[in-house]
Design a protein around this motif. Structure first.
Motif, PDB file in Angstrom:
ATOM      1  N   THR A  86       4.093  -7.843   2.918  1.00 47.18           N
ATOM      2  CA  THR A  86       2.678  -8.210   2.849  1.00 47.18           C
ATOM      3  C   THR A  86       2.494  -9.508   2.069  1.00 47.18           C
TER       4      THR A  86
ATOM      5  N   GLN B 237      -3.173  -4.098   5.887  1.00 44.58           N
ATOM      6  CA  GLN B 237      -2.450  -2.838   5.794  1.00 44.58           C
ATOM      7  C   GLN B 237      -3.423  -1.672   5.567  1.00 44.58           C
TER       8      GLN B 237
ATOM      9  N   ASP C 254      -0.565  -6.291   9.957  1.00 40.19           N
ATOM     10  CA  ASP C 254       0.135  -5.630   8.857  1.00 40.19           C
ATOM     11  C   ASP C 254       0.082  -4.116   9.066  1.00 40.19           C
ATOM     12  N   GLU C 255       1.178  -3.566   9.547  1.00 42.73           N
ATOM     13  CA  GLU C 255       1.297  -2.126   9.830  1.00 42.73           C
ATOM     14  C   GLU C 255       0.160  -1.615  10.708  1.00 42.73           C
TER      15      GLU C 255
HETATM   16 MG   LIG Z   1       2.669  -4.175   2.691  1.00 42.01          MG
END
Ligand SMILES: [Mg+2]
Ligand SMILES: Nc1ncnc2c1ncn2[C@@H]1O[C@H](COP(=O)(O)OP(=O)(O)OP(=O)(O)O)[C@@H](O)[C@H]1O
Lengths: 437, 307, 256
Positions: free
Chosen positions: C43, C85, C176-177
């Motif tokens: 991240t 995220q 992000d994810e």
């Molecule tokens: Mg992360």
């Protein structure tokens, strides 16, 4: 929070009654109010005399309630006869007609017409009594200040307390300009321009005062780039103290003794115009994408930055808009009262405006109107208490905060049925339009 | 040279008041993340309490019902005032903050401001606008230390402040409640684990802060014996600024901030027209916060949340 | 020309070295993967690329322009957008408002338009609203347009966030994810969805993921990060059997 017992028959019938009232077009209420004003104009004084009130009750007889409770029946009778009856009758009689008329109007004409009506109504009503005229102008000024504060505290979610400081700057700058330009004054000598021009120059002076205030607000706007919440609150607090101390040190405009001699240029039309204009501009701002970006900064600043929002520009704009209109409010205030001193704009005034804001509700134009109205209503009822008023008002505000921590209209707007119908119609049109291609 | 030493004493004296009051702001902040905007007025009320305690005790002494030397009288006044003042703080919390524990913090700020206005008006209504003169508990004396002159009041103020700071330190570090307070300033969740109800810790913190404000009130009243209902607004807000200057929620910072503000003000007063004092002092504060947005000892926390 | 080129990127948080000497080169049209155990610094790399942090060292070049040290909103306007995220929607606003606000960087009407509600503003905002609605329709979330996002189901919120990211008209989209908290079925759906979005908007995608199956199926090139350093990179089949990767992940690789 307790779930309110909303299903009792009483509440239900009350709600349906309220709904019925909501269905009456605003125009009908205005017609009723116009009739009431006319009635008061012609028979008000006589009626008031007959009822033993002496003169027409200035603000709905609110201050009489505590001072002379035995007059309450008379006051109530007066209110019913002069205000209640015409309102009820007109609302009933004219609703159908007005509704048919409304349907022909474009939204813009509808709003414009209502504003013009509102203006004449308030003007006529308040012209009947000097005290009314004062209170209504102060109310308008408070509304302007509250709405501007709402941009920063409500829409942007900061906690600024500098509103009194902004008002002070606006008040002083406009007073100095007006007195220097249009008044024969001990300090500034003979007027620079013909005094007859004062009313025409006043709007320009207000804009200058607002602009100067906005410029001075950079002192709080720039630190807001790097800090939020409590620390920013302190910076805004320091601003109030600095401004106050600054004017206390300005001996040539009276220092702590204050400054007077402002020309009488802030009559009701002037104040009304600036308030409506200010609310309109601020409404435009907060409903635009540029303005709603304040919400993004409040709800999640980092996401805002990465979604191309220039958070610095947003913060500067929000603070400067707040400062500009608070400055204009201060300028109007100075010319309504005709005297200012640094202590007029101490932290206590900020606390008052904050009280109005949080009572009315954050992030809400309706709240910015409602808060000052209720606050001044309260203040009017408690006026006979004089000093003790300031024991009761805090208690009421504390109670209100405990019951409704977000204020009465926080994050909501009053929906005027007519405009609501138009909006829905527009939405539907859009949906169909999109489905067509 | 002696001029400078003289001013240092003045700065330390003024700083003592600010530090003692600033502590009240900081301690409450450290556990509740909330500024007690009514604290300045708590200080004001506490000073009035101190006034009545002092007048009462002096009356007893004059009627020879309380044969006490003046130093004992002073200590008794101080202790009694601190004790009584602590209830003011507890009450404020109960009325203004407890019902809003879960509400937006700005709402609690508003109730705090309103309680402050309530207290100012209350005192004004009860006692009228006339100013009260704080009685001289201890006959003033001036000592000569080499080339400089100091009054016993200055030394007393400074000494008492230092003593109270030491006591506060011991209290926070060596009593169960004090430790619960510190624990709470790190994490709400651990307090129940210590077997102390959270509300007790909170009330205790308010009591402690107000007691210190009470002490500040006595010392202040003895040095500047004119009391009026708006003194809380003037001194209180400045102490508040001092607390921030040190760093929000930092107890050490509050003390340093207090003495620093005292120093700034005395410096300004010594070199410039006295009316400029607030203007310059607050401008300096604004500048410091602009360049060190989190105060001298506070830590940056909310502006850059982790992603 | 590479779309994004990163050289010697290093970032310290005080005494913690979160990213060390990171290099990469992303060509247009790629779907690039970034994997690694928790706290590896993934991240942080996204935060550096989007300008949220200023790197301690290194250079980030986007479309031939050095964007190191530029502010996030400027980088966003140049064509890098992202999701987060943990959802970072503007919770008090409706889904439509969330998306419309991401057009901020494209607005031309200026403050005069905002304050005086000029015709130009009305037209621009009407156009933006139509575009935003089109976006929502494409992602099949248009029925939620006027609902406040904090009350929407999690999956819908994720889509709103993607729609918001697309509204800035990016060339490079960082995810992000994107499947965090999803069921396997939803994950498959998301996989298709990402393919679809990439083709529809002609995007390059760089994603962080913990789910191996997802990354292996979707990406053409994968970098593995551990303690801020790249320990392996290559196409999916190489990464799958790479001993260092298995070691870094320990048990985690077993998952699907
Ligand atoms: Mg992360
Ligand atoms: N703002 C910050 N301040 C200090 N340390 C940070 C900050 N942000 C991240 N870190 C640290 O940097 C390291 C890398 O964090 P990062 O969030 O990039 O990991 P990640 O690979 O995304 O992990 P995850 O899979 O858990 O999301 C971690 O040790 C984290 O604790």
């Amino acid at each position: 929070m307790s779930i309110s017992v909303s299903s009792t028959p009483f509440r239900r019938s009350l709600r349906s009654k309220l709904q019925a009232l909501r269905d009456v077009p605003v125009g009908s209420w205005f017609l009723g109010a116009a009739l009431a004003v006319l009635l008061e104009w012609y028979i008000g004084p006589a009626l008031a005399y007959a009822l033993g009130l002496g003169q027409i009750p200035a603000i709905f007889g609110l201050s009489l309630i505590l001072k002379k409770p035995w007059l309450i029946p008379s006051v109530l009778l007066y209110l019913v006869l002069i205000y209640g009856l015409p309102l009820a009758v007109m609302a009933r009689l004219s609703a159908g007609l007005i509704r048919r008329l409304e349907a022909r109007l474009s939204t813009g004409v509808y709003v414009g017409l209502h504003l013009v009506l509102l203006f004449f109504l308030l003007w006529a009503w308040s012209s009947a009594d000097d005290y009314r005229l004062l209170v209504i102008r102060l109310l308008a000024i408070n509304i302007l200040a509250t709405m501007s504060l709402n941009i920063v505290n409500g829409w942007m979610g900061e906690f600024s307390v500098s509103v009194a400081g902004f008002m002070a700057v606006g008040a002083y700058v406009s007073s100095v300009l007006m007195v220097w330009g249009f008044v024969n004054d001990d300090v500034f000598g003979p007027p620079v321009f013909p005094p007859q021009l004062a009313p025409m120059a006043f709007p320009i002076v207000l804009v200058i005062a607002g602009a100067v205030t906005a410029f001075s607000a950079l002192a709080v706007a720039i630190p807001s780039f790097r800090t939020r919440g409590d620390y920013l609150a302190i910076i805004t607090l320091a601003y109030v103290f600095i401004v106050r101390s600054f004017f206390e040190n300005m001996e040539f405009i009276g220092g702590p003794r204050g400054f007077m001699n402002q020309p009488e240029v802030a009559g009701f039309p002037m104040v009304f115009f600036w308030t409506v204009f200010g609310i309109w501009v601020m409404r435009n701002y907060v409903t635009s994408i540029l303005g709603k970006a304040t919400n993004a900064v409040r709800d999640n600043e980092s996401a805002a930055e990465m979604m191309t929002i220039n958070t610095r520009a947003v913060k500067i704009t929000a603070f400067l808009t707040h400062a500009f209109w608070a400055g204009v409010a201060g300028g109007l205030y100075a010319h309504v009262i005709g005297y200012i001193n640094p202590a007029t704009f101490d932290i206590r005034r900020s606390a008052e405006i904050l009280g109005m804001l949080y009572l009315g509700g954050l992030n809400s134009i309706t709240g910015s109107l409602l808060g000052p109205v209720l606050f001044m209503f309260l203040s009017e009822v408690l006026r006979p208490f004089q000093l003790l008023k300031w024991l009761v008002i805090p208690v009421i505000l504390i109670y209100a905060m405990i019951r409704r921590p977000r204020g009465l209209m926080g994050f909501q707007e009053l929906r005027i049925p007519f405009l609501e119908r138009r909006r829905i119609a527009r939405e539907e049109e859009k949906l169909h339009g999109a489905a067509g291609d | 040279m002696s001029q400078i030493a003289q001013q240092v004493f003045n700065a330390l004296q003024l700083g003592s008041f600010y530090a003692l009051i600033a502590l009240g702001y900081s301690m409450v902040y450290s556990i509740l993340m909330l500024f007690n905007f009514a604290h300045g007025d708590v200080f004001m009320v506490a000073t009035y309490i101190g006034y009545f305690v002092a007048v009462g005790l002096l009356g007893l002494v004059a009627a020879s019902m309380l044969p006490l030397p003046s130093w004992a009288l002073f200590v008794l006044t101080l202790v009694l005032t601190m004790f009584l003042a602590s209830f003011v703080g507890i009450l404020v919390e109960l009325v203004a903050y407890r019902p809003l524990r879960d509400a937006p913090r700005a709402s609690a700020a508003i109730t705090g401001l309103m309680v402050g206005i309530f207290m100012e008006t209350g005192v004004l209504a009860l006692l009228g606008a006339s100013r009260k003169d704080f009685p001289a508990l201890i006959p003033p004396q001036t000592f000569q230390l080499g080339p400089i002159y100091v009054t016993n009041l200055k030394i007393l103020t400074l000494g008492m402040t230092l003593l109270l700071l030491v006591l506060l330190y011991l209290l926070i570090h060596h009593t169960k409640l004090g430790m619960a307070m510190r624990a709470m300033s790190f994490d709400y969740a651990v307090v129940p684990l210590l077997g102390i109800p959270m509300n007790t810790v909170i009330s205790f913190t308010f009591a402690l802060g107000s007691a210190l404000a009470g002490a500040a009130g006595i010392l202040y009243g003895m040095s500047y014996p004119v009391l009026d209902p708006y003194m809380g607004v003037i001194i209180g807000w400045k102490a508040f600024v001092a607390a921030i200057l040190g760093g929000r929620g930092s107890i050490f910072g509050a003390v340093v901030g207090g003495f620093m503000l005292g120093a700034i003000e005395i410096l300004v007063a010594a070199t410039m027209p006295s009316t400029m004092r607030d203007l310059i002092a607050y401008s300096i504060v604004l500048l410091i916060l602009t360049f060190r947005p989190y105060g001298l000892f506070g830590e940056e926390y909310s502006a850059r949340l982790r992603l | 020309m590479a779309l994004l080129e990163i050289e010697g990127l290093t970032h310290w948080f005080g005494g913690l070295r979160a990213v060390y000497n990171f290099h990469t080169r992303i060509e247009p049209g790629e779907i690039r993967g970034l994997i690694g155990p928790n706290g590896a610094g993934k991240t942080t790399i996204f935060n550096l690329v989007t300008g949220y942090y200023r790197p301690t060292e290194g250079r980030i070049v986007f479309l031939g322009r050095d964007i190191t040290g530029k502010r996030p909103n400027e980088i966003g306007k140049l064509g890098i957008s992202r999701t987060f995220q943990n959802l970072r929607l503007w919770t008090h606003l409706t889904a439509l408002e969330n998306i419309m606000l991401a057009y901020y960087g494209q607005i031309r009407y200026g403050l005069i338009g905002a304050f005086f509600n000029t015709r130009r503003r009305q037209e621009e905002e009407a156009r933006i609203e139509v575009e935003a609605m089109d976006l929502m329709r494409m992602l099949e979330i248009e029925t939620y347009a006027h609902r406040v996002v904090s009350g929407l189901p999690y999956g819908i919120q994720r889509k709103v966030e993607i729609a918001r990211a697309l509204a800035t008209k990016p060339k490079l989209l960082l995810l992000d994810e994107p499947t965090a908290g999803m069921s396997p079925a939803e994950m498959l759906e998301t996989m298709e969805f990402i393919q679809f979005v990439r083709e529809r908007f002609n995007l390059t995608i760089w994603l962080i993921e913990h789910r191996m199956k997802f990354v292996m199926n979707l990406c053409n090139w994968i970098q593995v990060l551990n303690f801020g350093e790249v320990i392996a990179e290559g196409p999916p089949d190489v990464i799958r059997d790479h001993p260092d990767v298995v070691r870094a992940y320990l048990g985690e690789m077993v998952e699907i």
